[in-house]
Scaffold this active site. Structure first.
Site, PDB file in Angstrom:
ATOM      1  N   LYS A 122     -25.546 -48.045 -51.189  1.00 39.21           N
ATOM      2  CA  LYS A 122     -24.330 -48.612 -51.782  1.00 39.21           C
ATOM      3  C   LYS A 122     -23.792 -49.761 -50.939  1.00 39.21           C
ATOM      4  O   LYS A 122     -23.260 -50.727 -51.461  1.00 39.21           O
ATOM      5  CB  LYS A 122     -23.260 -47.524 -51.911  1.00 39.21           C
ATOM      6  N   GLU A 158     -18.702 -40.193 -54.040  1.00 43.63           N
ATOM      7  CA  GLU A 158     -17.597 -40.800 -53.304  1.00 43.63           C
ATOM      8  C   GLU A 158     -17.257 -42.099 -54.028  1.00 43.63           C
ATOM      9  O   GLU A 158     -18.154 -42.913 -54.267  1.00 43.63           O
ATOM     10  CB  GLU A 158     -18.036 -41.094 -51.863  1.00 43.63           C
ATOM     11  N   ARG A 207     -33.960 -37.544 -52.048  1.00 44.83           N
ATOM     12  CA  ARG A 207     -33.333 -38.536 -52.898  1.00 44.83           C
ATOM     13  C   ARG A 207     -34.383 -39.427 -53.560  1.00 44.83           C
ATOM     14  O   ARG A 207     -35.524 -39.508 -53.130  1.00 44.83           O
ATOM     15  CB  ARG A 207     -32.292 -39.368 -52.151  1.00 44.83           C
TER      16      ARG A 207
HETATM   17  P1  ATP Z   1     -22.818 -42.857 -49.340  1.00 42.11           P
HETATM   18  O1  ATP Z   1     -23.745 -43.395 -48.306  1.00 42.11           O
HETATM   19  O2  ATP Z   1     -21.685 -43.763 -49.646  1.00 42.11           O
HETATM   20  O3  ATP Z   1     -22.431 -41.420 -49.145  1.00 42.11           O
HETATM   21  P2  ATP Z   1     -24.402 -41.859 -51.504  1.00 42.11           P
HETATM   22  O4  ATP Z   1     -25.486 -42.613 -52.175  1.00 42.11           O
HETATM   23  O5  ATP Z   1     -24.703 -40.610 -50.789  1.00 42.11           O
HETATM   24  O6  ATP Z   1     -23.703 -42.928 -50.618  1.00 42.11           O
HETATM   25  P3  ATP Z   1     -22.403 -40.399 -52.975  1.00 42.11           P
HETATM   26  O7  ATP Z   1     -21.304 -40.926 -53.810  1.00 42.11           O
HETATM   27  O8  ATP Z   1     -22.048 -39.608 -51.786  1.00 42.11           O
HETATM   28  O9  ATP Z   1     -23.307 -41.634 -52.582  1.00 42.11           O
HETATM   29  O10 ATP Z   1     -23.413 -39.605 -53.884  1.00 42.11           O
HETATM   30  C1  ATP Z   1     -23.041 -38.655 -54.849  1.00 42.11           C
HETATM   31  C2  ATP Z   1     -24.155 -37.690 -55.064  1.00 42.11           C
HETATM   32  O11 ATP Z   1     -25.328 -38.372 -55.486  1.00 42.11           O
HETATM   33  C3  ATP Z   1     -24.497 -36.970 -53.786  1.00 42.11           C
HETATM   34  O12 ATP Z   1     -24.674 -35.605 -54.076  1.00 42.11           O
HETATM   35  C4  ATP Z   1     -25.765 -37.614 -53.337  1.00 42.11           C
HETATM   36  O13 ATP Z   1     -26.537 -36.723 -52.616  1.00 42.11           O
HETATM   37  C5  ATP Z   1     -26.409 -38.026 -54.662  1.00 42.11           C
HETATM   38  N1  ATP Z   1     -27.292 -39.183 -54.476  1.00 42.11           N
HETATM   39  C6  ATP Z   1     -26.979 -40.359 -53.908  1.00 42.11           C
HETATM   40  N2  ATP Z   1     -28.057 -41.171 -53.840  1.00 42.11           N
HETATM   41  C7  ATP Z   1     -29.086 -40.494 -54.394  1.00 42.11           C
HETATM   42  C8  ATP Z   1     -30.470 -40.793 -54.631  1.00 42.11           C
HETATM   43  N3  ATP Z   1     -31.011 -41.958 -54.283  1.00 42.11           N
HETATM   44  N4  ATP Z   1     -31.228 -39.842 -55.218  1.00 42.11           N
HETATM   45  C9  ATP Z   1     -30.683 -38.666 -55.587  1.00 42.11           C
HETATM   46  N5  ATP Z   1     -29.403 -38.336 -55.402  1.00 42.11           N
HETATM   47  C10 ATP Z   1     -28.593 -39.219 -54.803  1.00 42.11           C
END
Ligand code: ATP
Ligand code: MG
Length: 567
Positions: A272, A37, A262
């Protein structure tokens, strides 16, 4: 499926894909996507997801898309879109011509919403956000049906059309899926599909004043792109039944969602929202502050894509939440820099060393090895002269027992220079601070060799005072003082765990002249001190070095392989 498309290393995700391939699902086609996102910069956790999605596609001869999940116009910005693309490329991955935006599907999603209204599977609801929450129930109590749940199809179509036309203010109505208010899964209790939001979108401008919810978008976007394996983090496990429900009701291509845990890292925060807070409140200098766990922060700190990819490979994937020791990330970095970073000499806290019996004005060029780990890196010449800079720490007027560096009467090797014997020091009469250390050299020991085979215990680094280049050095430490920055006393937040010593600026370091021409992002090892990377704020003739990582490898110690660098 051919064997060449079955990777050697395996984990539960690759097992699932292998199984699907054996069963002939999708004719062995493997298509993944990375769906950020655009509401912030990517961090090391995203790198795990990127390496997984793009890595799997590569291993199976498949494809991986980059898709921006841009369904929330309020928090999203073009700045983030650009940085995300830059970071994915820098990590070494390529989406070729497969760059997508969920917002490109807004028309299709709208049509699907209409289709669901027509099928009696969706309704316009006039409950406020607060009422909707109250009606939803809890984990232990079922929800209650909305009083608008049984609206006629025609009325729903009319209201939804008018929602789209902008007739209603924000938050006054939603479109909801008609599923089951008693479902044990809260996500299935008539979830909102569309909300009214009179907000400009970074790509669609003011075309829309209703926006699809992430949950009504994500699964269908995967479906439209014919994603075979939709890999995401564990928090989406409970959303999977909803995605599957939409896909089934719409009768469209069904991707398979697989969830993994994660990445969490010690001394690091990965939300974020909080990273944005750190930037906005000035706790760090920006998203690319070298203390940030963002990809651009790590890059500026001196991390290499190879080190990050290797780290992601080593941590693997699992279904169980865990916290990875940041020492492992640093270990992967040292492993890479050890092979590629040229060794140089730099003095961070300089004090003059005067060689009393060395000819005034003489400069000798000493041959130094660029990288003992890489014969191809060759040698360079380092100027040696009567007055040198050494580290303050490498002299003690009164030394403890095992001190092998300079102290009156002790002989020490100057790396690639000569053996010198300390004779004393000159102090500032006012402060008592040592301003000059004095010594004599043995001309028979050029290059630091001892023809008579005599041993000296200590070797120290130095820079010629006549030829030194001035540099600023920024020494970084963890941004937080605790392994779990979220561990705080009641009523306080993670900010109390910010490390007040996470940055030490050394304004007047002295580095060897070969570094005058160093370019931004060049990496090197300052002998005995650590790995450093040239910062983007550097000016011609006035380089700024970021300390990337120290030489001391605590991870190697954990693994029982002894210390990495010299102590
Ligand atoms: P938000 O809370 O804004 O959704 P987010 O960290 O989930 O934050 P995204 O942009 O939705 O951010 O993440 C993009 C992809 O990265 C998603 O598939 C998410 O699952 C993955 N991702 C985010 N944080 C992690 C992490 N700490 N470890 C592994 N994958 C992650
Ligand atoms: Mg997310």
């Amino acid at each position: 499926m051919t064997t060449e498309n079955t990777p050697v290393s395996t984990d539960f995700i690759r097992e699932i894909i292998n199984e699907d391939n054996r069963a002939g699902k999708h004719n062995g086609r493997v298509h993944t996507r990375f769906p950020p996102e655009p509401n912030g910069y990517l961090h090391i956790g995203h790198a795990k997801s990127i390496c997984l999605n793009f890595g799997i596609a590569q291993e199976y001869g498949g494809l991986c898309n980059l898709r921006f999940d841009d369904t929330n116009p309020c928090k999203e910005e073009v700045e983030y879109v650009d940085s995300i693309m830059e970071d994915v490329r820098w990590l070494g991955f390529d989406w070729e011509d497969r760059l997508f935006y969920a917002s490109d599907y807004f028309d299709q999603l709208y049509d699907w919403a209409v289709q669901m209204i027509e099928a009696g599977k969706a309704y316009v609801c006039d409950l406020s956000a607060e009422q909707t929450r109250q009606f939803r129930g809890t984990l232990t109590e079922p929800g209650k049906n909305s009083p608008y749940r049984d609206r006629k199809v025609e009325e729903n179509l009319d209201l939804f059309t008018r929602m789209k036309a902008g007739e209603f203010p924000d938050g006054t109505r939603t479109l909801r899926a008609k599923i089951d208010m008693a479902s044990p899964n809260l996500n299935m209790r008539d979830p909102v599909m569309y909300r009214i939001l009179h907000a400009e979108h970074h790509r669609t401008g003011d075309k829309w004043c209703i926006y699809p919810m992430y949950d009504f978008t994500h699964g269908q976007s995967d479906s439209l792109e014919r994603i075979t394996h939709s890999i995401c983090t564990l928090e989406f496990e409970n959303h999977r039944p909803l995605y599957d429900w939409y896909i089934q009701e719409l009768g469209i291509f069904a991707p398979r969602q697989i969830e993994f845990a994660r990445l969490n890292l010690t001394y690091t925060m990965m939300s974020k929202r909080r990273l944005l807070e750190l930037v906005r409140d000035g706790h760090v200098a920006g998203w690319d502050d070298p203390r940030m766990p963002t990809i651009c922060g790590l890059r500026r700190r001196g991390y290499t894509p190879e080190a990050i990819r290797n780290f992601c490979k080593r941590i693997g994937v699992s279904k169980v939440d865990s916290v990875v020791d940041i020492a492992l990330l640093e270990h992967c970095l040292r492993e890479d820099l050890n092979k590629r970073a040229p060794r140089v000499m730099a003095v961070l806290k300089p004090v003059k060393l005067v060689i009393d019996n060395y000819p005034d004005g003489q400069i000798e060029e000493m041959e130094a090895i660029n990288n003992p780990e890489d014969a191809a890196a060759g040698t360079r010449l380092v100027p040696f002269s009567k007055v040198l800079y050494i580290e303050e720490d490498d002299f003690r007027e009164e030394a403890p027992k095992k001190y092998h560096r300079l102290t009156p009467g002790q002989e020490v090797r100057l790396r690639y220079g000569y053996l010198v014997t300390c004779t004393g020091c000159v102090k500032d009469p006012a402060t008592g601070a040592v301003v000059e250390v004095h010594c004599t050299y043995d001309p028979a020991t050029r290059g630091g060799n001892t023809p008579d085979g005599r041993k000296v215990k200590g070797t120290i680094h130095w820079v010629s005072a006549a030829k030194a280049v001035d540099a600023e050095v920024r020494v970084y430490d963890n941004l937080f003082t605790k392994p779990d920055p979220g561990d705080v006393p009641d009523g306080q937040d993670y900010r109390v765990n910010l490390n007040p010593k996470s940055l030490e600026i050394i304004p007047a370091a002295k580095v060897e002249p070969s570094l005058a021409s160093a370019k931004i992002n060049d990496k090197c090892q300052f002998e005995r001190l650590g790995y450093f990377s040239v910062d983007k704020d550097s000016q011609p003739g006035k380089p700024i070095f970021n300390r990337t990582v120290t030489l001391k490898d605590t991870w190697a110690k954990i693994e029982g392989r002894g210390a990495g660098g010299e102590g």
